[in-house]
Design a protein around this motif. Structure first.
Motif, mmCIF file in Angstrom:
data_model
loop_
_atom_site.group_PDB
_atom_site.id
_atom_site.type_symbol
_atom_site.label_atom_id
_atom_site.label_comp_id
_atom_site.label_asym_id
_atom_site.label_seq_id
_atom_site.Cartn_x
_atom_site.Cartn_y
_atom_site.Cartn_z
ATOM 1 N N VAL A 1 0.804 -1.200 -0.190
ATOM 2 C CA VAL A 1 -0.118 -0.121 0.137
ATOM 3 C C VAL A 1 0.781 1.215 -0.224
ATOM 4 N N SER A 2 2.069 1.318 0.745
ATOM 5 C CA SER A 2 2.895 2.514 0.906
ATOM 6 C C SER A 2 3.419 2.733 -0.340
ATOM 7 N N THR A 3 3.968 1.609 -1.041
ATOM 8 C CA THR A 3 4.861 1.616 -2.323
ATOM 9 C C THR A 3 3.753 2.143 -3.480
ATOM 10 N N GLY A 4 2.542 1.610 -3.568
ATOM 11 C CA GLY A 4 1.648 1.967 -4.472
ATOM 12 C C GLY A 4 1.221 3.432 -4.274
ATOM 13 N N LEU A 5 0.883 4.051 -2.889
ATOM 14 C CA LEU A 5 0.566 5.211 -2.896
ATOM 15 C C LEU A 5 1.694 6.166 -3.086
ATOM 16 N N SER A 6 2.794 5.819 -2.821
ATOM 17 C CA SER A 6 4.138 6.648 -3.048
ATOM 18 C C SER A 6 4.288 6.896 -4.567
ATOM 19 N N SER A 7 4.089 5.735 -5.415
ATOM 20 C CA SER A 7 4.316 5.731 -6.790
ATOM 21 C C SER A 7 3.571 6.535 -7.666
#
Length: 371
Positions: free
Chosen positions: A18-24
């Motif tokens: 989730v963190s990676t997806g929202l940051s990307s």
């Protein structure tokens, strides 16, 4: 992981995913219900880069930390006034209790938004109902794959905001007050200045999102503390724990349980290959309870030393209103804990879930004031 029964849609459920997806933000963007709309009708959470960055800088001039903190004295006075009413009713309420959502969680967030925008506080009483009705209409449309503007789902709020913009434009600019509406109208970022229709879209989104999510978290915060007298006593004896309690409520009871993003290009997340155009549910609520990141993840604890939660998103598109939301929550809990020694849930209370899948928090919360 794929979602059963929903062809082509996947969900990111672990914290890292989730963190990676929202940051990307170059790989994942947009939002459900906003595809193909004119750019002035797309709210900030659904705008892709590079336009997102420009619009966000304008919005940051409205709700960034140093701007939102300017209304702190007003929020303190408002909260004390609302507490007066809650405590007066509690004296005669009996075992059925008094509704802390109705008295505190519901009126504070829209009043904060009204104050920030320069709108009359009395008008904010309508914001919650407008936001609730509009949110339900938007969810129904998005669930059917239909794109729809905020002006279409919430005509009452649309007309209200349009009228406030027209009122402001009708007077000489030299006489405009220094509030958020003025900053929306005059802020220029790299040659970008929003037209009234685009300003209306962003204000409507801020009122809806800022009202609903902060109200839900405030209700969840008091719900957690009403069930844990030791935690509440700790907050009262150590005011520094107010911030910890706020962050833990945001984590364990994330007010927005998920966000919907669209793959902008072929990519992967958590080892799964994704195609351009594919929908991804970024499951904030699940990520915030990932046992690999948070020990006893389902428990509300005031002794956590953990990574940053995902309640406001992650990365460059993190919620621009997070500072204001935290301010409202801290003021409410601090004021309440200074005046209430102990309290508990009313007998027979069953958690009253919200009627929308995306949002989480109690619709009402009757409490009994012990002392």
């Amino acid at each position: 992981m794929p979602l059963p029964g929903v062809d082509g849609v996947v969900a990111a459920v672990r914290y890292d995913a989730v963190s990676t997806g929202l940051s990307s933000v170059e790989a994942f963007g947009g939002s459900a219900g906003q595809d193909g709309l004119p750019e002035e009708d797309v709210f900030i959470a659904a705008i892709n880069e590079p336009r997102h960055g420009k619009i966000r800088r304008i919005i940051n001039s409205v709700v960034a930390f140093h701007k939102s903190q300017q209304i702190e004295p007003y929020l303190q006075q408002l909260t004390e006034r609302l507490l007066d009413g809650l405590l007066a009713e509690a004296k005669t309420a009996g075992p059925e209790g008094v509704d802390v959502v109705e008295h505190l969680a519901k009126p504070i967030p829209p009043a904060a938004m009204a104050r920030l925008m320069g709108f009359p506080e009395v008008d904010s009483l309508q914001f919650s109902e407008w936001a609730k009705d509009g949110g339900r209409r938007f969810q129904d449309a998005a669930a059917q794959g239909v794109s729809i503007t905020l002006a279409e789902v919430n005509p009452e709020l649309r007309d209200y905001v349009d009228a406030r913009i027209e009122d402001r434009l009708a007077i000489p600019q030299a006489d405009w007050p220094q509030d958020a509406l003025t900053r929306f109208l005059i802020t220029d970022v790299d040659g970008e200045r929003l037209e009234p229709r685009a300003i209306r879209t962003q204000i409507m989104f801020m009122i809806g999102a800022g009202t609903e999510t902060t109200r839900n978290t405030m209700g969840s915060l008091f719900w957690r503390l009403a069930q844990d007298p030791d935690a509440y006593a700790a907050v009262r004896s150590n005011p520094s724990l107010v911030d910890v309690a706020v962050e833990e409520a945001l984590r364990v009871d994330s007010p927005a349980q998920f966000l919907v993003r669209t793959c902008q290009r072929p990519t992967e997340i958590d080892g799964s290959a994704l195609e351009a155009g594919q929908r991804v549910f970024m499951c904030i609520g699940s990520g915030n309870r990932d046992e690999k990141m948070f020990s006893d993840a389902d428990e509300f604890r005031l002794d956590r030393e953990t990574p940053e939660h995902l309640a406001f998103g992650s990365g460059p598109h993190i919620c621009p209103g997070s500072a204001l939301a935290r301010l409202e929550l801290r003021i409410a809990l601090r004021a309440f804990s200074e005046r209430v020694v102990s309290f508990h849930l009313a007998d027979g209370y069953d958690y009253a879930y919200l009627p929308t899948a995306m949002l989480h928090g109690p619709r009402h919360l009757p409490i009994v004031i012990d002392a």
